[in-house]
Motif scaffolding. Structure first.
Motif, PDB file in Angstrom:
ATOM      1  N   CYS A 117       0.780  -1.096  -0.011  1.00 35.51           N
ATOM      2  CA  CYS A 117       0.299  -0.268  -0.107  1.00 35.51           C
ATOM      3  C   CYS A 117       0.794   1.340  -0.156  1.00 35.51           C
ATOM      4  CB  CYS A 117      -0.797   0.412   1.240  1.00 35.51           C
ATOM      5  SG  CYS A 117      -1.328  -1.292   1.385  1.00 35.51           S
ATOM      6  N   VAL A 118       0.252   2.341  -0.935  1.00 35.96           N
ATOM      7  CA  VAL A 118       0.758   3.581  -0.818  1.00 35.96           C
ATOM      8  C   VAL A 118       0.084   4.837  -0.078  1.00 35.96           C
ATOM      9  CG1 VAL A 118       2.282   5.502  -2.189  1.00 35.96           C
ATOM     10  CG2 VAL A 118       2.026   3.142  -2.806  1.00 35.96           C
ATOM     11  N   ASP A 132       1.775   9.580  -3.844  1.00 39.81           N
ATOM     12  CA  ASP A 132       2.732   8.678  -4.712  1.00 39.81           C
ATOM     13  C   ASP A 132       3.831   9.995  -5.277  1.00 39.81           C
ATOM     14  OD1 ASP A 132       3.860   6.913  -5.655  1.00 39.81           O
ATOM     15  OD2 ASP A 132       2.607   6.636  -7.691  1.00 39.81           O
ATOM     16  N   ARG A 166       4.251   0.912 -10.325  1.00 35.11           N
ATOM     17  CA  ARG A 166       2.938  -0.085 -10.906  1.00 35.11           C
ATOM     18  C   ARG A 166       3.587  -1.372 -11.769  1.00 35.11           C
ATOM     19  NH1 ARG A 166       1.108   5.329 -11.026  1.00 35.11           N
ATOM     20  NH2 ARG A 166       1.268   5.298 -12.877  1.00 35.11           N
ATOM     21  N   TYR A 184      -3.580   2.102  -3.654  1.00 31.85           N
ATOM     22  CA  TYR A 184      -2.938   4.081  -3.155  1.00 31.85           C
ATOM     23  C   TYR A 184      -4.105   3.504  -2.357  1.00 31.85           C
ATOM     24  CZ  TYR A 184       0.596   3.525  -7.212  1.00 31.85           C
ATOM     25  OH  TYR A 184       0.854   3.410  -8.046  1.00 31.85           O
ATOM     26  N   GLU A 214      -6.435   6.899   0.810  1.00 34.26           N
ATOM     27  CA  GLU A 214      -6.400   8.225   0.793  1.00 34.26           C
ATOM     28  C   GLU A 214      -6.162   8.552   2.375  1.00 34.26           C
ATOM     29  OE1 GLU A 214      -6.008  10.798  -1.864  1.00 34.26           O
ATOM     30  OE2 GLU A 214      -6.418   8.783  -3.263  1.00 34.26           O
ATOM     31  N   CYS A 273       4.042   8.069   2.610  1.00 34.52           N
ATOM     32  CA  CYS A 273       4.793   9.594   1.721  1.00 34.52           C
ATOM     33  C   CYS A 273       4.670   9.899   3.049  1.00 34.52           C
ATOM     34  CB  CYS A 273       3.322   9.710   0.790  1.00 34.52           C
ATOM     35  SG  CYS A 273       3.441   8.132  -0.090  1.00 34.52           S
TER      36      CYS A 273
END
Lengths: 188, 492
Positions: free
Chosen positions: A69-70, A74, A81, A97, A99, A113
């Motif tokens: 998971c990011v 990103d 990917r 990804y 939120e 991040c």
């Protein structure tokens, strides 16, 4: 075989991942110049999965996907990917990804991040001892309870490891990976 | 020295030594070869497992591109002496990290196939680095053969030591054991030599065993026995023969002596008899003559004629007695041997007969000069004179000739004594009379035919020739002529 399945487009990234760090061959400067810092970090992120053992409870069964998971904005983009289409130790990879902070514990690898710097304490508290390998890109990430944090030494990408945090979460980090870390927190 | 001339002792020892050496050499070489192969396999296994360890330890450094750490990992191999070089290649086959002992080692630009390979002076292995089922690189290790060489050296030394000890043992043992074979052979050889040198066939070789050599000794001894038998038989025969020859010689000498004696007695008798016969004969002749002279007128013609016949017969008797005297004297007197020129002798004889020869118109042929020989001058003259008279006398041809000469090579009889001959074209002599002509007073024809004669001429000739140790013989064709041959010395 994950690496072998990486598409042809990801090749420069791989070369960068392998050769970054001033290893003195003449052809390298060109390759180094062609890849970005986050190309290298994406490769590292992908490779970490090979040196970490998750507890059996972390997967529903032996064919369950390994979820990367990011969280936040990103920084990797396309290279990650492409890497995430591969497979590690018989498990297919999947890339999410995120939120918000819901379902964080369903991830196996969580990249936090820089944009999430402020939410970091909460994220780490939320996860607590869940078997999720947390990887950060923020100074002090490991001190706050993150497991692996990217750092830069000059132009060379390196990383710190918080072994205590990983052990708390039931993750085993290979000694070979630890041998490459710049700092290991919790090493006797 | 060629091998075949080496003494048999040495040969046997050499055989033992060479056999031992050959066997050991093959065994030693095989042992070393086997060990080398086995050790090489071990080396490959060791190197492969070492490469595996290095590969496992290199997964992270390859994954995270840390050549410095990789070099550290490789450098830890320096504890392993035989490893002269090590390298890591990444997934794409590029050289990633390397380590070497000494600078002369070159690294392959690209990794080879997984597995081991021999290179000159070393061994290399390529081993894949696997991570989570994926190949992420290759380990390259290179080992030298120092351990192998050391091991070969040790084994070669060991084999050499065994070789030396076995060689000594072989020399020691074979020097003792070769006697089993060589001694009977040497013994046999010495016996044979002794037999040959001393001519002593009573010697025997000693038999030591019942093997082929023993049989050879038996056979040899048997042969010696046979030779000994034959030798002694031969010796006996020889002695017997010598004895017999001695006896014969003695007997022959005795007979010769007897013969000589009787011959002499005969000669003496003939001389005495003829000498004593002459006196009464002369008396008869004288009184017959008186009778004829004193009483001629008292006798008639018939009486006178008978007296004349009586006187003729006494004269003839006297001639015969003279011949007999002459003949017997030849056996009694010694010859006066001297060098005699036969040409002169023949000339004298012809001169003394010149009147007769002229009357008979005889042609004398002397084809070539005669040699000078050792002989009694007077007697040889008698030979020629008698033969010439004979040749003239028994010839009815109108053109008479006599040839006197010597055979060119003197070898009609095969000897080296010169052969003389007197040839004529007279009446010839039938073969059955060849011997008779030499008998004394033997005449082939009636007394008045061919001029008469006593019949002692050829007998005297034969006697003279024989006194010279020579021989006389003749060849003749009746009606065509006769040749008398003779020699004047012993024919050998």
């Amino acid at each position: 075989m994950a690496l072998l399945r990486v598409s042809r487009k990801a090749l420069p990234l791989f070369i960068a991942a392998c050769w970054l760090g001033g290893f003195g061959l003449p052809g390298m400067a060109r390759a180094q110049g062609a890849v970005s810092e986050y190309d290298v970090k994406a490769a590292f992120l992908f490779n970490f999965t090979k040196f970490v053992e998750w507890p059996p409870a972390a997967f529903a069964d032996e064919h369950s996907l390994l979820k990367i998971c990011v969280l936040g904005e990103d920084p990797f983009g396309k290279p990650l990917r492409e890497l995430a289409t591969g497979e590690v130790g018989g498990r297919r990879l999947t890339l999410k990804y995120l939120e918000n902070l819901s379902h964080l514990e369903s991830c196996h690898v969580l990249f936090v991040c820089r944009s999430e710097r402020d939410r970091l304490p909460r994220i780490l508290v939320d996860l607590h001892t869940a078997p999720v390998l947390t990887v950060g890109d923020t100074p002090g990430f490991t001190d706050q309870g993150g497991m692996i944090n990217f750092i830069l030494e000059g132009t060379k990408v390196r990383f710190d490891v918080n072994q205590e945090a990983a052990e708390r979460a039931g993750l085993k980090i290979s000694s070979r990976l630890l041998a490459l870390a710049k700092h290991v927190k919790g090493r006797p | 020295m060629p091998l075949r001339n080496v003494p048999i002792r040495r040969k046997l020892m050499l055989i033992a030594l060479l056999t031992t050496a050959g066997t050991l050499l093959i065994a030693g070489a095989a042992l070393i070869l086997f060990n080398v192969l086995r050790f090489k396999e071990e080396m490959v296994a060791d190197l492969t497992s070492l490469a595996d360890v290095v590969a496992r330890n290199s997964t992270a450094v390859l994954s995270f591109g840390d050549p410095g750490s990789a070099a550290d990992t490789l450098r830890s191999l320096s504890a392993r002496k035989p490893i002269v070089a090590a390298a890591l290649y990444d997934k794409n086959g590029k050289l990633f990290a390397r380590y070497r002992q000494g600078a002369e080692v070159k690294f392959p630009a690209r990794p080879g196939n997984a597995g081991s390979a021999s290179i000159p002076g070393g061994l290399v292995v390529f081993h894949p680095v696997m991570l989570k089922g994926a190949r992420i690189g290759t380990v390259y290790l290179r080992s030298d053969l120092s351990e192998l060489t050391a091991r070969i050296r040790v084994q070669a030394l060991a084999v050499g030591a065994v070789f030396l000890i076995s060689g000594l043992a072989a020399v020691f043992l074979s020097s003792g054991l070769q006697r089993l074979v060589s001694e009977p052979v040497l013994d046999l050889s010495q016996t044979a030599k002794a037999v040959s040198e001393k001519q002593d066939y009573s010697l025997r070789a000693e038999k030591r065993g019942n093997d082929e050599l023993g049989q050879l000794v038996d056979t040899f001894n048997q042969m010696l026995g046979q030779i000994q038998q034959r030798d002694s038989a031969l010796q006996e025969a020889k002695e017997e023969l010598e004895q017999r020859v001695d006896e014969r010689t003695r007997e022959l000498a005795r007979r010769n002596e007897e013969l000589h004696q009787s011959n002499k007695e005969l000669d003496d008798f003939a001389y005495i008899a003829s000498h004593d016969l002459k006196e009464p004969l002369r008396g008869i002749h004288n009184f017959s003559n008186f009778l004829l002279e004193d009483y001629a007128d008292k006798l008639d013609d018939d009486g006178r004629s008978k007296l004349e016949t009586l006187m003729r017969l006494t004269r003839r008797m006297e001639t015969l007695i003279d011949s007999l005297l002459q003949f017997s004297r030849l056996g009694r007197v010694d010859l006066a041997m001297d060098r005699v020129d036969l040409n002169a002798i023949v000339a004298e004889a012809l001169e003394s007969l010149a009147i007769t020869l002229q009357e008979e118109k005889v042609e004398i042929r002397l084809p070539r000069p005669l040699p000078t020989v050792r002989a009694d001058r007077v007697r040889v003259g008698e030979i020629f004179a008698n033969l010439i008279v004979n040749a003239v006398k028994y010839n009815d041809k109108p053109q008479k000739w006599i040839e006197i000469g010597a055979l060119q090579n003197g070898s009609q009889a095969g000897g080296k004594a010169p052969v003389f001959y007197v040839r004529d074209n007279g009446i010839g002599i039938p073969e059955k009379h060849y011997d008779a002509v030499f008998r004394i007073f033997k005449r082939l024809h009636s007394r008045d035919k061919f001029g008469g004669g006593t019949g002692a001429g050829l007998t005297i000739v034969k006697k003279i020739v024989e006194r010279h140790q020579g021989r006389i013989w003749l060849e003749s064709t009746p009606g065509e002529g006769t040749t008398f041959y003779f020699t004047l010395q012993e024919e050998t």
